[in-house]
Design a protein around this motif. Structure first.
Motif, short mmCIF file in Angstrom:
data_model
loop_
_atom_site.label_atom_id
_atom_site.label_comp_id
_atom_site.label_asym_id
_atom_site.label_seq_id
_atom_site.Cartn_x
_atom_site.Cartn_y
_atom_site.Cartn_z
N ALA A 191 3.62 5.99 -5.49
CA ALA A 191 3.40 6.16 -6.92
C ALA A 191 2.29 7.17 -7.19
O ALA A 191 2.34 7.90 -8.18
CB ALA A 191 3.05 4.81 -7.57
N VAL A 192 1.29 7.22 -6.32
CA VAL A 192 0.21 8.22 -6.47
C VAL A 192 0.78 9.62 -6.29
O VAL A 192 0.46 10.53 -7.06
CB VAL A 192 -0.92 7.96 -5.45
N ARG A 193 1.64 9.79 -5.31
CA ARG A 193 2.21 11.12 -5.06
C ARG A 193 3.11 11.59 -6.18
O ARG A 193 3.20 12.78 -6.46
CB ARG A 193 2.99 11.11 -3.75
N ARG A 194 3.80 10.66 -6.85
CA ARG A 194 4.67 11.05 -7.95
C ARG A 194 3.88 11.49 -9.17
O ARG A 194 4.37 12.26 -9.98
CB ARG A 194 5.57 9.88 -8.35
N GLY A 195 2.68 10.96 -9.32
CA GLY A 195 1.86 11.32 -10.48
C GLY A 195 2.25 10.51 -11.70
O GLY A 195 3.19 9.73 -11.69
N ALA A 196 1.51 10.71 -12.76
CA ALA A 196 1.75 9.96 -14.00
C ALA A 196 2.94 10.54 -14.74
O ALA A 196 3.07 11.74 -14.88
CB ALA A 196 0.51 9.99 -14.88
N THR A 227 0.83 -1.20 0.00
CA THR A 227 0.00 0.00 0.00
C THR A 227 0.87 1.26 0.00
O THR A 227 0.60 2.21 -0.73
CB THR A 227 -0.93 0.00 1.22
N ALA A 228 1.92 1.24 0.80
CA ALA A 228 2.83 2.39 0.86
C ALA A 228 3.54 2.61 -0.47
O ALA A 228 3.72 3.76 -0.90
CB ALA A 228 3.84 2.20 1.98
N ILE A 229 3.94 1.54 -1.13
CA ILE A 229 4.59 1.66 -2.44
C ILE A 229 3.62 2.27 -3.45
O ILE A 229 3.98 3.16 -4.23
CB ILE A 229 5.11 0.29 -2.91
N SER A 230 2.37 1.81 -3.43
CA SER A 230 1.37 2.37 -4.35
C SER A 230 1.07 3.82 -4.02
O SER A 230 0.88 4.64 -4.92
CB SER A 230 0.10 1.53 -4.30
N ALA A 231 1.02 4.16 -2.72
CA ALA A 231 0.76 5.55 -2.32
C ALA A 231 1.91 6.45 -2.79
O ALA A 231 1.67 7.59 -3.19
CB ALA A 231 0.59 5.64 -0.82
N GLY A 249 -6.19 11.61 -19.12
CA GLY A 249 -6.31 10.60 -18.08
C GLY A 249 -4.95 10.12 -17.62
O GLY A 249 -3.93 10.37 -18.24
N GLY A 250 -4.93 9.43 -16.53
CA GLY A 250 -3.68 8.92 -16.00
C GLY A 250 -3.80 7.45 -15.64
O GLY A 250 -4.14 7.14 -14.51
N PRO A 251 -3.52 6.54 -16.56
CA PRO A 251 -3.63 5.12 -16.26
C PRO A 251 -2.70 4.69 -15.13
O PRO A 251 -3.04 3.84 -14.32
CB PRO A 251 -3.27 4.42 -17.56
N ARG A 252 -1.53 5.30 -15.07
CA ARG A 252 -0.58 4.94 -14.02
C ARG A 252 -1.12 5.35 -12.65
O ARG A 252 -1.03 4.60 -11.68
CB ARG A 252 0.76 5.61 -14.28
N THR A 253 -1.69 6.53 -12.58
CA THR A 253 -2.28 7.00 -11.33
C THR A 253 -3.47 6.14 -10.93
O THR A 253 -3.64 5.81 -9.75
CB THR A 253 -2.71 8.47 -11.46
N PHE A 254 -4.28 5.75 -11.90
CA PHE A 254 -5.42 4.88 -11.61
C PHE A 254 -4.96 3.55 -11.04
O PHE A 254 -5.50 3.05 -10.06
CB PHE A 254 -6.24 4.65 -12.88
N MET A 255 -3.93 2.96 -11.65
CA MET A 255 -3.43 1.68 -11.17
C MET A 255 -2.80 1.82 -9.79
O MET A 255 -2.89 0.92 -8.95
CB MET A 255 -2.42 1.09 -12.16
N ALA A 256 -2.17 2.96 -9.52
CA ALA A 256 -1.59 3.19 -8.20
C ALA A 256 -2.70 3.29 -7.16
O ALA A 256 -2.59 2.71 -6.06
CB ALA A 256 -0.75 4.46 -8.21
N TRP A 257 -3.78 4.00 -7.46
CA TRP A 257 -4.91 4.08 -6.53
C TRP A 257 -5.55 2.71 -6.33
O TRP A 257 -6.00 2.37 -5.23
CB TRP A 257 -5.95 5.08 -7.01
N LEU A 258 -5.62 1.94 -7.39
CA LEU A 258 -6.15 0.59 -7.29
C LEU A 258 -5.27 -0.26 -6.36
O LEU A 258 -5.78 -1.05 -5.56
CB LEU A 258 -6.23 -0.04 -8.68
N GLY A 259 -3.97 -0.09 -6.43
CA GLY A 259 -3.05 -0.79 -5.54
C GLY A 259 -3.22 -0.36 -4.10
O GLY A 259 -3.16 -1.19 -3.18
N VAL A 260 -3.44 0.93 -3.87
CA VAL A 260 -3.67 1.43 -2.51
C VAL A 260 -4.94 0.81 -1.93
O VAL A 260 -4.96 0.29 -0.81
CB VAL A 260 -3.76 2.97 -2.48
N GLY A 261 -6.00 0.84 -2.71
CA GLY A 261 -7.27 0.27 -2.23
C GLY A 261 -7.18 -1.22 -1.98
O GLY A 261 -7.68 -1.73 -0.98
N SER A 262 -6.52 -1.94 -2.88
CA SER A 262 -6.38 -3.38 -2.73
C SER A 262 -5.53 -3.73 -1.51
O SER A 262 -5.85 -4.65 -0.76
CB SER A 262 -5.74 -4.00 -3.97
#
Length: 70
Positions: free
Chosen positions: A19-24, A13-17, A34-47
């Motif tokens: 990635a969210v802070r870095r942005g796409a 979760t921390a690794i994905s978070a 859109g930002g597919p990388r940001t979406f996947m990072a948020w998906l990783g945080v939620g998962s």
């Protein structure tokens, strides 16, 4: 074992978070904004949070219910 798995889920979760802070990055930027990388990072945080909660729930159940009752 459950405590180790909770830590692993929270580290993911921390690794994905992070990635969210870095942005796409430019290589992942969509032409329509859109930002597919940001979406996947948020998906990783939620998962990661969901898996950590599920493992914690199982740990709590195993601590409260006696194995003799099974």
């Amino acid at each position: 074992m459950s405590a180790v798995l909770i830590v692993v889920a929270l580290v993911g979760t921390a690794i994905s978070a992070h990635a969210v802070r870095r942005g796409a990055g430019a290589e992942w930027a969509d032409a329509q904004g859109g930002g597919p990388r940001t979406f996947m990072a948020w998906l990783g945080v939620g998962s990661g949070v969901l898996f950590a909660l599920a493992i914690a729930n199982q740990l709590a159940a195993s601590l409260m219910i006696s194995p003799c009752l099974r």
